[in-house]
Design a protein around this motif. Structure first.
Motif, short mmCIF file in Angstrom:
data_model
loop_
_atom_site.label_atom_id
_atom_site.label_comp_id
_atom_site.label_asym_id
_atom_site.label_seq_id
_atom_site.Cartn_x
_atom_site.Cartn_y
_atom_site.Cartn_z
N THR A 273 0.84 -1.19 0.00
CA THR A 273 0.00 0.00 0.00
C THR A 273 0.88 1.25 0.00
OG1 THR A 273 -0.09 0.25 2.41
CG2 THR A 273 -1.63 -1.32 1.40
N PRO A 274 0.29 2.43 -0.11
CA PRO A 274 1.10 3.67 -0.08
C PRO A 274 1.84 3.90 1.23
CG PRO A 274 -1.05 4.10 -1.06
CD PRO A 274 -1.10 2.71 -0.52
N LEU A 275 1.50 3.15 2.29
CA LEU A 275 2.21 3.33 3.56
C LEU A 275 3.58 2.68 3.54
CD1 LEU A 275 -0.57 2.79 6.26
CD2 LEU A 275 0.16 4.90 5.13
N TYR A 276 3.82 1.77 2.60
CA TYR A 276 5.13 1.13 2.49
C TYR A 276 6.10 2.13 1.86
CZ TYR A 276 3.18 -3.54 3.41
OH TYR A 276 2.58 -4.63 3.99
N THR A 277 7.19 2.41 2.56
CA THR A 277 8.20 3.28 1.98
C THR A 277 9.22 2.44 1.22
OG1 THR A 277 9.65 5.16 2.42
CG2 THR A 277 9.80 3.29 3.94
N THR A 278 10.07 3.08 0.46
CA THR A 278 11.01 2.38 -0.41
C THR A 278 12.43 2.84 -0.11
OG1 THR A 278 10.81 4.07 -2.13
CG2 THR A 278 9.29 2.19 -2.23
N ASP A 279 13.41 2.12 -0.65
CA ASP A 279 14.82 2.49 -0.46
C ASP A 279 15.12 3.86 -1.06
OD1 ASP A 279 15.51 0.25 0.95
OD2 ASP A 279 16.15 -0.89 -0.80
N GLU A 280 14.36 4.23 -2.10
CA GLU A 280 14.58 5.54 -2.72
C GLU A 280 14.26 6.68 -1.75
OE1 GLU A 280 12.91 3.07 -4.19
OE2 GLU A 280 14.46 2.52 -5.66
N GLU A 341 -7.92 -4.47 3.46
CA GLU A 341 -8.77 -4.83 4.58
C GLU A 341 -8.04 -4.74 5.91
OE1 GLU A 341 -10.83 -8.46 4.11
OE2 GLU A 341 -11.87 -7.84 2.28
N ARG A 342 -6.72 -5.00 5.89
CA ARG A 342 -5.93 -4.95 7.13
C ARG A 342 -4.55 -4.36 6.84
NH1 ARG A 342 -8.20 -7.31 11.34
NH2 ARG A 342 -9.94 -8.71 10.97
N THR A 343 -4.00 -3.72 7.87
CA THR A 343 -2.65 -3.16 7.78
C THR A 343 -1.86 -3.61 9.00
OG1 THR A 343 -3.39 -1.21 6.54
CG2 THR A 343 -1.30 -1.04 7.72
N PRO A 344 -0.69 -4.21 8.79
CA PRO A 344 0.13 -4.62 9.94
C PRO A 344 0.73 -3.41 10.65
CG PRO A 344 0.74 -5.81 7.92
CD PRO A 344 -0.13 -4.67 7.52
N GLU A 368 -2.65 -6.90 13.16
CA GLU A 368 -3.19 -6.68 11.81
C GLU A 368 -4.50 -5.91 11.97
OE1 GLU A 368 -2.53 -10.37 9.21
OE2 GLU A 368 -2.23 -11.14 11.24
N LEU A 369 -4.38 -4.59 12.05
CA LEU A 369 -5.54 -3.76 12.35
C LEU A 369 -6.47 -3.61 11.14
CD1 LEU A 369 -4.00 -0.91 14.53
CD2 LEU A 369 -5.10 -3.03 15.26
N PRO A 370 -7.77 -3.56 11.40
CA PRO A 370 -8.74 -3.45 10.30
C PRO A 370 -8.70 -2.05 9.68
CG PRO A 370 -9.86 -3.29 12.41
CD PRO A 370 -8.44 -3.62 12.71
N THR A 371 -8.43 -1.98 8.39
CA THR A 371 -8.41 -0.70 7.69
C THR A 371 -9.37 -0.71 6.49
OG1 THR A 371 -6.39 -1.46 6.55
CG2 THR A 371 -6.10 0.05 8.38
N ILE A 424 6.68 -4.67 7.95
CA ILE A 424 5.60 -3.92 8.61
C ILE A 424 5.62 -2.45 8.19
CG2 ILE A 424 4.64 -3.23 10.83
CD1 ILE A 424 5.80 -5.81 11.99
N PRO A 425 4.53 -1.94 7.59
CA PRO A 425 4.51 -0.58 7.05
C PRO A 425 4.12 0.51 8.04
CG PRO A 425 2.49 -1.68 6.46
CD PRO A 425 3.31 -2.70 7.22
N ALA A 426 3.61 0.13 9.22
CA ALA A 426 3.12 1.14 10.17
C ALA A 426 3.53 0.77 11.58
CB ALA A 426 1.60 1.28 10.08
N GLY A 427 3.63 1.77 12.45
CA GLY A 427 4.02 1.53 13.83
C GLY A 427 3.12 2.26 14.80
N PHE A 428 3.06 1.73 16.02
CA PHE A 428 2.26 2.34 17.08
C PHE A 428 2.99 2.16 18.40
CE2 PHE A 428 -0.66 1.63 20.64
CZ PHE A 428 -1.38 2.81 20.63
N SER A 429 3.17 3.26 19.13
CA SER A 429 3.83 3.21 20.42
C SER A 429 3.02 4.02 21.43
CB SER A 429 5.25 3.77 20.33
OG SER A 429 5.89 3.74 21.59
#
Length: 525
Positions: A273-280, A341-344, A368-371, A424-429
């Motif tokens: 998804t767009p939340l995944y960043t890349t090496d660039e 449907e879900r995002t880790p 794996e939160l429901p999105t 994992i594309p997203a984090g929560f603390s």
């Protein structure tokens, strides 16, 4: 012969565990070599070097080596305190000298920096250490061009710069910023003195985790016993508070390990998804935004009226916000947001210890939160609660801690690649700040806040929640290019909207607690 999905996950987990155990056996000579080098340094180079960097700190410390440096830094943490009254640089300097840097200091790393030696990372004493290099002051006047410090929104721009600023590789990775004439509209009614002071403590994550720094600040600089704070116990961190749960965990661990390992590897097959960043985007800066302070009783009221957990309310609001943002980001890129449907979400879990030393003692898990955009607020909240219940008994925290320790003891170049986040594309603390009155030099602390970076890898966005006293704040970081500043700000507005939705839902269900509890029980079965 065909296998069910569960069987495939289980067999895949067994393969993963077998590969991991094979790696451990192959790396035994490296572990022995590391022990020998560490022993030799203590015996023959004790005047030049400090301790070897711990396995849990090594993956982050690698970032500080110039040859490995990725600008901007990815693992800086900023803790800010708003003090009622004026605090001078000299007062902070005196407190640090007396409480942190004395002859019997428990924090030798504050005078050391990280260097590579014989393939591993060591702390090295700074022969030119000068406390003044770690203290910076700024006084704001009404006519100042840097008047951004006077506004809450503009203050976040200052913190964003600190989040991205690289550390000097030949100095201990920490510094204080003392900002006088600070103004905050939300805190002015609590302010008794004529002015407020903003104190920002910026440090690299390789120095310590949040609880270790909390102890150093509260017990050290503020001279307040940490025993007065209600911190989570390591015994209850993984939902193993009772003997019955401990026995259940032990009896099912061998069966659960392969399944949980297989599920973790399955994250690699999630749609990108767009939340995944890349090496660039490794050279892109982190963007930072935050919501206004919110009374913590709002979350507790929702929790109590709906019969759910505090974490469930927070994560439901965040997952709803991510769902809306993903829908817009996918539409902008021509994708189909209905497929998400879900995002880790990766979730670090600090483990509080009784040690007075600076250290990293933590593990982690993921949810794996429901999105899915079409989910209603109650349906989403129930889904999150189900995820949290499962997380209490899975083996992910155990596997994460074991993996980071075993990999963190390898050669630093190996550690660098083996601890990069590929899944994992997203984090929560979420961090519970002091719930009591604290002070610096006899002056009350009105607010404590924190923000942290995103570990090197594909993570494109991260949320941090910190509570202090009777208030709580939600902040977010995103890699520039994953989304822009306006999109990040909009996502935080979605979080606020979902809190309002949940609050309305809780009010509408007043008097139906029994029905909600029964519905929740059926859902979690």
């Amino acid at each position: 012969m065909s296998f069910t999905k569960t069987t495939k996950i289980f067999l895949g987990g067994i393969v993963v565990i077998a590969i991991y155990l094979g790696l451990i056996i192959v790396c035994i000579p490296i572990y022995i070599y590391r022990f020998v080098i560490s022993l030799c340094v203590k015996c023959f180079y004790k005047n030049k070097f400090g301790n070897i960097v711990s396995p849990y700190s090594t993956p982050m410390a690698i970032e500080l080596i110039p040859s490995n440096n990725v600008y901007p830094t990815r693992t800086a943490i900023c803790v800010q305190c708003v003090v009622d009254g004026k605090i001078t640089v000299e007062e902070v300097e005196e407190a640090i000298n007396r409480r942190w840097l004395g002859n019997n200091s428990s924090y030798p790393e504050l005078k050391q920096y990280v260097v590579p030696f014989m393939g591993f990372m060591f702390w090295k004493s700074d022969p030119n250490f000068n406390l003044k290099n770690h203290l910076k002051s700024h006084t704001i006047t009404e006519s100042s061009d840097e008047n951004q410090f006077t506004a809450e929104q503009e203050n976040s721009q200052f913190l964003e710069k600190l989040l991205n600023k690289p550390f000097n590789p030949e100095r201990s990775p920490w510094e204080f910023y003392i900002v006088n004439n600070y103004r905050n509209e939300q805190l002015k009614d609590s302010c008794i003195q004529e002015e407020m002071t903003l104190i920002v403590f910026r440090f690299h994550h390789c120095l310590a985790d949040g609880f270790s720094i909390l102890r150093a600040i509260v017990e050290g600089l503020m001279e307040t016993p940490l025993t007065t704070l209600a911190l989570p116990s390591p015994k209850t961190l993984f939902g193993l508070a009772s003997l019955k749960k401990k026995m259940k965990f032990a009896l099912t661990a061998l069966l659960r390990l392969p399944y949980d390992a297989g599920n973790a590897i399955g994250l690699a097959f999630y749609p990108k998804t767009p939340l995944y960043t890349t090496d660039e985007r490794r050279g892109c800066e982190l963007l930072y935004e935050r919501n206004e302070l919110m009374p913590i009783h709002r979350i507790k009221d929702i929790k109590n009226k709906l019969g759910v957990s505090f974490s469930g309310v927070l994560l439901a609001a965040i997952s709803a916000a991510v769902a809306k943002s993903l829908h817009k980001l996918q539409s902008k890129q021509g994708g189909n947001s209905k497929d998400i449907e879900r995002t880790p979400f990766g979730i670090p879990l600090p483990i509080p210890t009784d040690s007075s030393k600076l250290k990293n003692s933590w593990t982690g898990t993921y949810l794996e939160l429901p999105t899915k955009l079409e989910l209603g607020s109650m349906e989403r909240l129930q889904d999150v609660e189900k995820q949290l219940e499962r997380a209490k008994t899975n083996a992910n925290p155990f596997m994460a801690r074991l993996y980071w320790k075993s990999v963190g003891m390898l050669f630093s170049n190996m550690t660098k690649h083996l601890t990069k986040n590929y899944l994992i594309p997203a984090g929560f603390s979420s961090f519970p700040g002091p719930g009591i009155n604290i002070s610096i030099k006899g002056k009350n602390v009105l607010m404590v806040d924190a923000l942290g970076g995103i570990h090197n890898g594909i993570t494109g966005v991260g949320f941090m929640i910190l509570s202090f006293g009777s208030v709580i704040r939600v902040s977010a970081m995103a890699v520039d290019g994953t989304m822009n500043k306006e999109e990040l700000k909009e996502m935080l507005e979605y979080v606020h909207e979902e809190f309002n939705n949940l609050e309305e839902l809780a009010l509408s269900m007043k008097g139906q607690e029994n029905n909600i509890s029964e519905e929740k029980k059926r859902f979690l079965v």
